[in-house]
Design a protein around this motif. Sequence first.
Motif, PDB file in Angstrom:
ATOM      1  N   TRP A   1      -9.789  -5.229  10.278  1.00 54.47           N
ATOM      2  CA  TRP A   1      -9.846  -3.911  11.132  1.00 54.47           C
ATOM      3  C   TRP A   1      -8.879  -3.910  12.155  1.00 54.47           C
ATOM      4  CZ3 TRP A   1     -11.657  -4.363  16.034  1.00 54.47           C
ATOM      5  CH2 TRP A   1     -12.192  -5.433  16.363  1.00 54.47           C
ATOM      6  N   SER A   2      -8.511  -2.824  12.731  1.00 54.67           N
ATOM      7  CA  SER A   2      -7.881  -2.783  14.058  1.00 54.67           C
ATOM      8  C   SER A   2      -8.294  -1.285  14.677  1.00 54.67           C
ATOM      9  CB  SER A   2      -6.235  -2.511  13.685  1.00 54.67           C
ATOM     10  OG  SER A   2      -5.510  -2.786  14.494  1.00 54.67           O
ATOM     11  N   ILE A   3      -8.407  -1.765  15.965  1.00 52.87           N
ATOM     12  CA  ILE A   3      -8.881  -0.370  16.728  1.00 52.87           C
ATOM     13  C   ILE A   3      -7.843  -0.309  17.744  1.00 52.87           C
ATOM     14  CG2 ILE A   3     -10.585   0.557  18.176  1.00 52.87           C
ATOM     15  CD1 ILE A   3     -12.466  -1.051  16.480  1.00 52.87           C
ATOM     16  N   SER A   4      -7.182   0.881  18.001  1.00 50.74           N
ATOM     17  CA  SER A   4      -6.318   1.237  19.369  1.00 50.74           C
ATOM     18  C   SER A   4      -7.191   2.488  20.317  1.00 50.74           C
ATOM     19  CB  SER A   4      -4.921   1.891  18.926  1.00 50.74           C
ATOM     20  OG  SER A   4      -4.398   0.948  18.004  1.00 50.74           O
ATOM     21  N   TYR A   5      -7.028   2.322  21.387  1.00 51.69           N
ATOM     22  CA  TYR A   5      -7.591   3.259  22.445  1.00 51.69           C
ATOM     23  C   TYR A   5      -6.462   4.220  23.135  1.00 51.69           C
ATOM     24  CZ  TYR A   5     -11.907   0.587  21.781  1.00 51.69           C
ATOM     25  OH  TYR A   5     -12.875   0.069  21.155  1.00 51.69           O
ATOM     26  N   GLY A   6      -7.056   5.152  23.675  1.00 50.62           N
ATOM     27  CA  GLY A   6      -5.871   6.101  24.360  1.00 50.62           C
ATOM     28  C   GLY A   6      -5.424   5.672  25.646  1.00 50.62           C
ATOM     29  N   ASP A   7      -5.850   4.602  26.176  1.00 50.52           N
ATOM     30  CA  ASP A   7      -5.519   4.201  27.339  1.00 50.52           C
ATOM     31  C   ASP A   7      -4.581   2.723  27.160  1.00 50.52           C
ATOM     32  OD1 ASP A   7      -7.449   2.153  26.680  1.00 50.52           O
ATOM     33  OD2 ASP A   7      -8.314   2.198  28.525  1.00 50.52           O
ATOM     34  N   GLY A   8      -4.193   2.599  25.778  1.00 52.21           N
ATOM     35  CA  GLY A   8      -3.226   1.593  25.462  1.00 52.21           C
ATOM     36  C   GLY A   8      -3.912   0.255  25.113  1.00 52.21           C
ATOM     37  N   SER A   9      -5.271   0.070  25.140  1.00 51.03           N
ATOM     38  CA  SER A   9      -6.049  -1.258  24.996  1.00 51.03           C
ATOM     39  C   SER A   9      -6.279  -0.890  23.341  1.00 51.03           C
ATOM     40  CB  SER A   9      -7.403  -1.057  25.659  1.00 51.03           C
ATOM     41  OG  SER A   9      -8.174   0.028  25.382  1.00 51.03           O
ATOM     42  N   SER A  10      -6.811  -2.229  22.814  1.00 54.23           N
ATOM     43  CA  SER A  10      -6.872  -2.420  21.513  1.00 54.23           C
ATOM     44  C   SER A  10      -7.725  -3.753  21.214  1.00 54.23           C
ATOM     45  CB  SER A  10      -5.445  -2.556  20.796  1.00 54.23           C
ATOM     46  OG  SER A  10      -4.572  -3.548  21.174  1.00 54.23           O
ATOM     47  N   ALA A  11      -7.972  -3.920  19.826  1.00 54.56           N
ATOM     48  CA  ALA A  11      -8.603  -4.933  19.211  1.00 54.56           C
ATOM     49  C   ALA A  11      -8.518  -5.021  17.849  1.00 54.56           C
ATOM     50  CB  ALA A  11     -10.281  -4.774  19.539  1.00 54.56           C
ATOM     51  N   SER A  12      -8.594  -6.204  17.325  1.00 57.02           N
ATOM     52  CA  SER A  12      -8.389  -6.216  15.803  1.00 57.02           C
ATOM     53  C   SER A  12      -9.025  -7.472  15.373  1.00 57.02           C
ATOM     54  CB  SER A  12      -6.875  -6.124  15.326  1.00 57.02           C
ATOM     55  OG  SER A  12      -6.076  -7.275  16.100  1.00 57.02           O
ATOM     56  N   GLY A  13      -9.077  -7.647  13.834  1.00 58.69           N
ATOM     57  CA  GLY A  13      -9.752  -8.836  13.437  1.00 58.69           C
ATOM     58  C   GLY A  13     -10.191  -8.728  12.169  1.00 58.69           C
ATOM     59  N   THR A  14     -11.186  -9.462  11.611  1.00 57.79           N
ATOM     60  CA  THR A  14     -11.431  -9.562  10.255  1.00 57.79           C
ATOM     61  C   THR A  14     -13.093  -9.360  10.242  1.00 57.79           C
ATOM     62  OG1 THR A  14     -11.721 -11.266   8.461  1.00 57.79           O
ATOM     63  CG2 THR A  14     -12.444 -11.865  10.602  1.00 57.79           C
ATOM     64  N   VAL A  15     -13.439  -8.791   8.867  1.00 54.51           N
ATOM     65  CA  VAL A  15     -14.711  -8.101   8.883  1.00 54.51           C
ATOM     66  C   VAL A  15     -15.503  -9.417   7.874  1.00 54.51           C
ATOM     67  CG1 VAL A  15     -16.018  -6.516   7.500  1.00 54.51           C
ATOM     68  CG2 VAL A  15     -13.897  -5.972   8.599  1.00 54.51           C
ATOM     69  N   GLY A  16     -16.664  -9.689   8.540  1.00 55.03           N
ATOM     70  CA  GLY A  16     -17.935 -10.266   7.641  1.00 55.03           C
ATOM     71  C   GLY A  16     -19.104  -9.730   7.482  1.00 55.03           C
ATOM     72  N   TYR A  17     -19.995 -10.600   6.956  1.00 56.26           N
ATOM     73  CA  TYR A  17     -21.493  -9.973   6.917  1.00 56.26           C
ATOM     74  C   TYR A  17     -22.325 -10.921   7.462  1.00 56.26           C
ATOM     75  CZ  TYR A  17     -19.183  -6.516   3.944  1.00 56.26           C
ATOM     76  OH  TYR A  17     -18.420  -5.356   3.435  1.00 56.26           O
ATOM     77  N   ASP A  18     -23.301 -10.599   8.213  1.00 60.71           N
ATOM     78  CA  ASP A  18     -24.346 -11.437   8.577  1.00 60.71           C
ATOM     79  C   ASP A  18     -25.735 -10.581   8.959  1.00 60.71           C
ATOM     80  OD1 ASP A  18     -25.548 -13.856   9.369  1.00 60.71           O
ATOM     81  OD2 ASP A  18     -24.024 -14.418  10.805  1.00 60.71           O
ATOM     82  N   THR A  19     -26.917 -11.327   9.269  1.00 60.10           N
ATOM     83  CA  THR A  19     -27.938 -10.809   9.868  1.00 60.10           C
ATOM     84  C   THR A  19     -27.712 -10.319  11.197  1.00 60.10           C
ATOM     85  OG1 THR A  19     -29.187 -12.345   8.173  1.00 60.10           O
ATOM     86  CG2 THR A  19     -30.606 -11.281  10.198  1.00 60.10           C
ATOM     87  N   VAL A  20     -28.184  -8.966  11.438  1.00 60.27           N
ATOM     88  CA  VAL A  20     -28.178  -8.707  12.921  1.00 60.27           C
ATOM     89  C   VAL A  20     -29.524  -8.089  13.449  1.00 60.27           C
ATOM     90  CG1 VAL A  20     -27.371  -6.639  14.239  1.00 60.27           C
ATOM     91  CG2 VAL A  20     -25.828  -7.868  12.633  1.00 60.27           C
ATOM     92  N   ASN A  21     -30.161  -8.635  14.439  1.00 60.51           N
ATOM     93  CA  ASN A  21     -31.596  -8.161  14.896  1.00 60.51           C
ATOM     94  C   ASN A  21     -31.382  -7.186  15.917  1.00 60.51           C
ATOM     95  OD1 ASN A  21     -33.956  -8.544  16.390  1.00 60.51           O
ATOM     96  ND2 ASN A  21     -34.494 -10.060  14.634  1.00 60.51           N
ATOM     97  N   LEU A  22     -32.046  -6.048  15.723  1.00 56.20           N
ATOM     98  CA  LEU A  22     -32.025  -5.189  16.795  1.00 56.20           C
ATOM     99  C   LEU A  22     -33.449  -4.892  17.422  1.00 56.20           C
ATOM    100  CD1 LEU A  22     -29.995  -1.919  15.369  1.00 56.20           C
ATOM    101  CD2 LEU A  22     -28.909  -3.908  16.873  1.00 56.20           C
ATOM    102  N   GLY A  23     -33.576  -5.753  18.427  1.00 57.65           N
ATOM    103  CA  GLY A  23     -35.020  -5.661  18.907  1.00 57.65           C
ATOM    104  C   GLY A  23     -36.176  -6.157  18.027  1.00 57.65           C
ATOM    105  N   GLY A  24     -36.013  -7.023  17.175  1.00 61.08           N
ATOM    106  CA  GLY A  24     -37.045  -7.358  16.145  1.00 61.08           C
ATOM    107  C   GLY A  24     -36.953  -6.561  14.893  1.00 61.08           C
ATOM    108  N   LEU A  25     -36.123  -5.740  14.634  1.00 60.50           N
ATOM    109  CA  LEU A  25     -35.655  -5.502  13.177  1.00 60.50           C
ATOM    110  C   LEU A  25     -34.411  -6.072  12.767  1.00 60.50           C
ATOM    111  CD1 LEU A  25     -35.895  -1.673  14.036  1.00 60.50           C
ATOM    112  CD2 LEU A  25     -37.734  -2.799  13.123  1.00 60.50           C
ATOM    113  N   SER A  26     -34.780  -6.729  11.572  1.00 57.64           N
ATOM    114  CA  SER A  26     -33.655  -7.641  11.247  1.00 57.64           C
ATOM    115  C   SER A  26     -32.948  -7.209   9.936  1.00 57.64           C
ATOM    116  CB  SER A  26     -34.511  -9.060  10.620  1.00 57.64           C
ATOM    117  OG  SER A  26     -33.301 -10.118  10.192  1.00 57.64           O
ATOM    118  N   ILE A  27     -31.686  -6.794  10.409  1.00 54.09           N
ATOM    119  CA  ILE A  27     -30.758  -5.923   9.257  1.00 54.09           C
ATOM    120  C   ILE A  27     -29.930  -7.217   8.527  1.00 54.09           C
ATOM    121  CG2 ILE A  27     -28.992  -4.516   8.774  1.00 54.09           C
ATOM    122  CD1 ILE A  27     -29.706  -3.252  11.640  1.00 54.09           C
TER     123      ILE A  27
END
Length: 393
Positions: free
Chosen positions: A143-169
Motif C-alpha cells: 500500500w502507498s498513501i500520499s497527502y496534499g501537503d506532500g506527506s506520505s506513507a507506504s508499506g505492506t499489508v497483513g492480517y491480524d486480530t484487532v480489538n476495538l474496546g472489547g470487540l475482537s475482529i
Amino acid sequence: MKLSASIAALLAIASFSAVKAAPAVGVSTVPVDKTHTFTLTSNPSFKPNATRAILKARGKYARFSNDPTTFATGTIPMVDYEGDVEYYGTVQVGTPPQSLKLDFDTGSADLWFASTLCTSCGSGQTKYNSAKSSTYVSSTKTWSISYGDGSSASGTVGYDTVNLGGLSITNQGIELAKKESSSFQSDPVDGLLGLAFDSIITASGVKTPMDNLISQGLISQPIFGVYLGKSSTTNVGEYVFGGYNAAHVGGTLTTVPVDKSDGFWSISVSGLTAGSSSLGSFSGIVDTGTTLLILTNTVAAKVAKAYGATDNYDGTYTIKCDTSSFSPLVFTINGAKFSVPASDLVFEQDGSTCIAGFGYADMDFAILGDVFIKNNYVVFNQAVPQLQIAPVK
C-alpha cells in the motif's frame, strides 16, 4: 486539530484527540455482547495550525429507525492542550495485544500504523511488531498513501486480530508502515483507523474494521455513535460501536440521507445562516478527521463577511477574538437546525490575532469537520446508509 488527507484514496486528516467518557447513568442498552463503547484519549502537546489543516483537507479530497443506546464503559482523564485539536483512541492489535494510538477518521477507509518494518517512523511512535503476534498472517500486498501537503506513507499489508474496546475482529486487514514522511514522524499518534466506505480503501480487497464488525456479527446494529468532547465543556468524548450513548444526545435525532457514491459520508445542507443573514446551501462530507469547518469558496466568503473576518488567502480567515457579539452559525439539514456556537468560530489565537474555525479549500463541496461534530452528536449507519444528528447534551 485535525485535517489529514490522502490523494490516492483520501486518507485521514491530521488531528484528532481522543477522550474517554464518563459512565452514562440510566441509559438503556442493546445486548452487551453486541455493542461496545470505544473511549478516546487527547493529545496534550499538539499545537493547532489552521493553514496546515486546510492544505491537508484539500489534498484529502483532491479527486473530486431503531433506538439503540449503550453505556460508556469507563473514563480516561484527558488534557486537551490548545483546545480540541486532536483526538485519538487506543486500539489493541495482535496476540498478545499491542496497544496503538490511532486517529479515528470518517473521511478515509484505511487502517494503517507504524511498524518495526519502518525505517523512517518517529522515535516517539509505538511500532507494531508482527513477529510478536501469534495471530499475524502476512501477504504480498502493498500500500502507498500520499497527502496534499506532500506527506506520505507506504508499506505492506497483513492480517491480524484487532480489538476495538472489547470487540475482537479476527483476520482484520492491517497496513504496516515501512516508510513515513516527516509530518507523521512527529505526530503523537501511531496511525489511523478509517471509518469511511470501503470503495476508497487504498489496500485493494481489504475490508474496513466496520465491515468486519458487521460481517462477523460483533455488533447488533451496523452503526457507531460519535461524541467529541471539547475543552470548554465536558473535555471527554467517545466512540460507540454497535450503538450510541443517549446520555450525550441533547435533542431529537434527525435522520439524514447519505450519498456514499464517492466513498464518503456526504449529506446536503439546505441552508446556512448567521443571525438574519442567509449564506447559502451546499453538499458536505461529515468528517471526524478534519479539524475545521471547510466551506466552498463562495459560502466561506459569505460567512466571513457575516462575521467581519478577513481572508488570509491561504484558506484561512482572521477573525475577531471577542465573539460575544456574534450569532451562532446555524445549519439546516433535512429540515432540522444544528448550531456551531459563536465561541467555536475561533480556532486558534496568537496574541491579539485569532484564526477562524472555518475556511475554504477550492472544492465544490464542504467538509463538516470537528468544529461542527463536537457540537452535534452523530450516529453513522453504514447499512442504509444514513446519519442521525442531534445537538450534544
